[in-house]
Scaffold this motif. Structure first.
Motif, PDB file in Angstrom:
ATOM      1  N   ASN A   1      79.875  59.969  27.745  1.00 15.97           N
ATOM      2  CA  ASN A   1      80.608  60.977  27.000  1.00 15.97           C
ATOM      3  C   ASN A   1      80.986  60.417  25.638  1.00 15.97           C
ATOM      4  OD1 ASN A   1      83.056  59.522  27.162  1.00 15.97           O
ATOM      5  ND2 ASN A   1      83.562  60.456  29.132  1.00 15.97           N
ATOM      6  N   GLU A   2      81.596  61.268  24.816  1.00 16.45           N
ATOM      7  CA  GLU A   2      81.860  60.892  23.421  1.00 16.45           C
ATOM      8  C   GLU A   2      82.812  59.703  23.306  1.00 16.45           C
ATOM      9  OE1 GLU A   2      83.745  62.958  19.488  1.00 16.45           O
ATOM     10  OE2 GLU A   2      82.592  64.210  20.858  1.00 16.45           O
ATOM     11  N   ILE A   3      83.822  59.631  24.175  1.00 18.95           N
ATOM     12  CA  ILE A   3      84.777  58.515  24.133  1.00 18.95           C
ATOM     13  C   ILE A   3      84.081  57.207  24.481  1.00 18.95           C
ATOM     14  CG2 ILE A   3      86.853  57.532  25.195  1.00 18.95           C
ATOM     15  CD1 ILE A   3      87.872  60.436  25.466  1.00 18.95           C
ATOM     16  N   GLU A   4      83.252  57.212  25.503  1.00 23.84           N
ATOM     17  CA  GLU A   4      82.527  55.995  25.884  1.00 23.84           C
ATOM     18  C   GLU A   4      81.580  55.562  24.771  1.00 23.84           C
ATOM     19  OE1 GLU A   4      80.704  57.041  29.579  1.00 23.84           O
ATOM     20  OE2 GLU A   4      82.455  56.438  30.759  1.00 23.84           O
TER      21      GLU A   4
ATOM     22  N   ILE B   1      80.593  42.514  29.702  1.00 25.28           N
ATOM     23  CA  ILE B   1      80.770  43.866  29.175  1.00 25.28           C
ATOM     24  C   ILE B   1      79.498  44.682  29.365  1.00 25.28           C
ATOM     25  CG2 ILE B   1      81.118  45.190  27.037  1.00 25.28           C
ATOM     26  CD1 ILE B   1      83.000  42.860  26.174  1.00 25.28           C
ATOM     27  N   SER B   2      78.353  44.076  29.108  1.00 23.17           N
ATOM     28  CA  SER B   2      77.080  44.776  29.293  1.00 23.17           C
ATOM     29  C   SER B   2      76.903  45.183  30.746  1.00 23.17           C
ATOM     30  CB  SER B   2      75.916  43.902  28.857  1.00 23.17           C
ATOM     31  OG  SER B   2      75.979  43.656  27.479  1.00 23.17           O
ATOM     32  N   GLN B   3      77.246  44.287  31.650  1.00 29.67           N
ATOM     33  CA  GLN B   3      77.128  44.605  33.071  1.00 29.67           C
ATOM     34  C   GLN B   3      78.050  45.759  33.452  1.00 29.67           C
ATOM     35  OE1 GLN B   3      77.934  40.815  34.849  1.00 29.67           O
ATOM     36  NE2 GLN B   3      75.856  40.055  34.520  1.00 29.67           N
ATOM     37  N   LEU B   4      79.263  45.779  32.890  1.00 29.89           N
ATOM     38  CA  LEU B   4      80.204  46.860  33.156  1.00 29.89           C
ATOM     39  C   LEU B   4      79.653  48.191  32.652  1.00 29.89           C
ATOM     40  CD1 LEU B   4      83.004  47.904  34.052  1.00 29.89           C
ATOM     41  CD2 LEU B   4      83.823  47.304  31.776  1.00 29.89           C
ATOM     42  N   LEU B   5      79.101  48.201  31.436  1.00 33.55           N
ATOM     43  CA  LEU B   5      78.545  49.435  30.884  1.00 33.55           C
ATOM     44  C   LEU B   5      77.355  49.923  31.714  1.00 33.55           C
ATOM     45  CD1 LEU B   5      78.736  48.647  27.069  1.00 33.55           C
ATOM     46  CD2 LEU B   5      80.135  50.282  28.346  1.00 33.55           C
TER      47      LEU B   5
ATOM     48  N   LYS C   1      76.919  49.376  34.932  1.00 32.87           N
ATOM     49  CA  LYS C   1      77.462  49.914  36.186  1.00 32.87           C
ATOM     50  C   LYS C   1      78.052  51.296  35.971  1.00 32.87           C
ATOM     51  CE  LYS C   1      78.417  45.537  38.437  1.00 32.87           C
ATOM     52  NZ  LYS C   1      79.437  44.584  38.902  1.00 32.87           N
ATOM     53  N   ARG C   2      78.761  51.495  34.836  1.00 35.57           N
ATOM     54  CA  ARG C   2      79.311  52.818  34.530  1.00 35.57           C
ATOM     55  C   ARG C   2      78.193  53.844  34.406  1.00 35.57           C
ATOM     56  NH1 ARG C   2      83.846  52.463  29.777  1.00 35.57           N
ATOM     57  NH2 ARG C   2      85.420  51.349  30.948  1.00 35.57           N
ATOM     58  N   GLY C   3      77.140  53.451  33.715  1.00 27.53           N
ATOM     59  CA  GLY C   3      76.002  54.357  33.518  1.00 27.53           C
ATOM     60  C   GLY C   3      75.346  54.723  34.843  1.00 27.53           C
ATOM     61  N   GLN C   4      75.230  53.757  35.730  1.00 28.15           N
ATOM     62  CA  GLN C   4      74.623  54.006  37.038  1.00 28.15           C
ATOM     63  C   GLN C   4      75.532  54.877  37.897  1.00 28.15           C
ATOM     64  OE1 GLN C   4      73.844  50.042  38.446  1.00 28.15           O
ATOM     65  NE2 GLN C   4      71.891  49.897  37.355  1.00 28.15           N
ATOM     66  N   ALA C   5      76.836  54.705  37.764  1.00 27.29           N
ATOM     67  CA  ALA C   5      77.782  55.492  38.553  1.00 27.29           C
ATOM     68  C   ALA C   5      77.787  56.945  38.103  1.00 27.29           C
ATOM     69  CB  ALA C   5      79.190  54.899  38.421  1.00 27.29           C
TER      70      ALA C   5
END
Length: 74
Positions: free
Chosen positions: A2-5, A62-66, A68-72
């Motif tokens: 989304n725009e915030i992310e 941070i890359s791993q977190l992003l 994981k967020r994308g996969q979720a």
């Protein structure tokens, strides 16, 4: 995303680019001082260490977190 992310990601990328440029400048200053047989001030080494830890080492986390967020979200 989304725009915030997307904004958060762009902000982080801008900060990272600035940090990497600063690391390069500090390393050049350090090398110049060493070439001139001068002592390198502690704050230069501390700044290099901090920026590397914050924007290079943590980048993988941070890359791993992003990712994981994308996969979720899919």
């Amino acid at each position: 995303m989304n725009e915030i992310e997307e904004d958060d990601f762009e902000l982080h990328q801008s900060q990272r680019k600035l940090a990497l440029a600063t690391i390069d400048e500090l390393m050049q200053t350090k090398l110049d001082l060493l070439d001139a047989d001068k002592n390198v001030p502690t704050f230069i080494n501390n700044a290099i260490s901090y920026l590397k830890r914050k924007y290079v080492t943590e980048e993988q986390t941070i890359s791993q977190l992003l990712i994981k967020r994308g996969q979720a979200n899919t």
